[in-house]
Design a protein around this motif. Structure first.
Motif: not given
Length: 357
Positions: A312-341
């Motif tokens: 469905g055009g979504q992306v799951q971002a895996r994050l690390e916050v003080q050693g703790q895993a966190l997930l965020a679900r965003i759109s492909h357009r947000s990935v491109e607009r923010l230049g996420l790497q």
């Protein structure tokens, strides 16, 4: 998991039509082990086999030092010391609540204080003279839970006890189930397909798929893995242990967690209360910088670990916050607009009203 004398060992095989169950489990002899998976994966069949209600199930069941079943013999259901609660309460309709409770209690020849304890703990005193057909669904399940507990079981089996209830009734009975988990003093095996119940109740988690174990271990370790189908569900997220550090006049909780201080709305939990907080991936937004000029109260400095495409055009971002895993679900357009790497520093943002405690 290091073996202990009170552990539960279940190695079972069963064939029925096109369905095959083949599993080998070691469960802790205390706390609540939750069996999770989709409909048809074998959750209820597993519980029935443990209870001695599936004669075609072959293998071994050991509960502590007691052998309930092996290649040579199998104890009948009535000798297994099991308390069981099904999706529907199965109370005896012609008996009052108190007589339903006394039925199992007398047969077990249990101590009088056991009956009194669970009547009080499950708030059943106002219901004792009533018949089952005059009770709400949640009340019937509380009575069924008490009936199982007053029989002084060695093992408590709960087969989707909330699945027939609507959301408000589930919310009412969950605190009672949490009390049973804390206070029963016996191992509980709980079947569900609801992540909310897993997050609230599980000490140990078993994920079943088509009659086989796809993952098992300490509940938060399994829940927070991103390589399991759990991470692809619409309600995917992470679950954190938390301690209430403050509660304001409007019911806003300040929670100390491994990811930092979080703010959430919840029950009237006093400071020092330990609970769990669930952060769903769809409730987490990302920003390149910190924004204090918004209504968002939870602003967490994070590092982007990985990006995974979803349907469905979504992306799951895996994050690390003080050693703790966190997930965020965003759109492909947000990935491109923010230049996420991967490797980028970000800010994870979550509304206080979105956190589930």
């Amino acid at each position: 998991m290091a073996e202990r004398a009170d552990d539960i060992h279940i190695a079972l095989r069963l064939a029925r039509g096109d369905f095959r169950m083949d599993l080998d489990l070691r469960l802790p002899g205390s706390g609540c082990s939750v069996v999770f998976g989709p409909s048809g994966c074998g959750k209820s069949t597993l519980l029935r086999a443990i209870a001695g209600l599936e004669p075609r199930a072959h293998g071994e069941i050991r509960v502590g030092e007691a052998c309930w079943q092996d290649a040579r013999s199998a104890l009948p259901a009535h000798r297994r010391g099991v308390g069981m609660v099904f999706q529907h309460s199965a109370l005896l309709p012609h008996l009052s609540v108190v007589d339903n409770l006394r039925f199992g209690w007398k047969r077990a020849r249990a101590a009088p204080e056991l009956l009194e304890r669970w009547i009080e703990r499950l708030a059943l005193a106002p219901l004792l003279s009533r018949k089952p057909d005059s009770l709400s669904g949640g009340e019937r399940q509380r009575v069924a839970l008490a009936r199982a507990l007053v029989s002084n079981p060695r093992l408590l089996l709960l087969d989707e006890p909330l699945s027939a209830l609507d959301a408000p009734r589930r919310g009412e009975i969950l605190p009672y189930l949490e009390a049973v988990r804390r206070e029963a003093g016996i191992p509980v095996l709980y079947v569900t397909h609801a992540l909310e119940e897993v997050a609230r109740l599980a000490d140990h988690l078993i994920v079943l798929d088509a009659g086989r174990v796809s993952a098992a271990g300490p509940a938060l370790d399994v829940l927070n893995r991103d390589d399991l189908p759990l991470a692809l569900r619409d309600d995917a997220g992470v679950v954190l242990e938390a301690e209430v550090s403050a509660r304001d006049a409007h019911g806003l909780l300040s929670l100390h967690t491994s990811a930092g201080t979080l703010h959430a709305h919840g029950g009237a939990h006093p400071p020092g209360t330990r609970l769990r907080v669930r952060i769903q991936a769809r409730d987490v937004s990302l920003a390149l910088g910190r924004h204090d000029d918004s209504s968002l109260l939870n602003l967490l400095p994070a590092t982007l670990v990985a990006l995974s495409d979803l349907p469905g055009g979504q992306v799951q971002a895996r994050l690390e916050v003080q050693g703790q895993a966190l997930l965020a679900r965003i759109s492909h357009r947000s990935v491109e607009r923010l230049g996420l790497q991967p490797g980028m520093p970000l800010w994870a943002q979550v509304k206080a009203v979105a956190l589930l405690v």
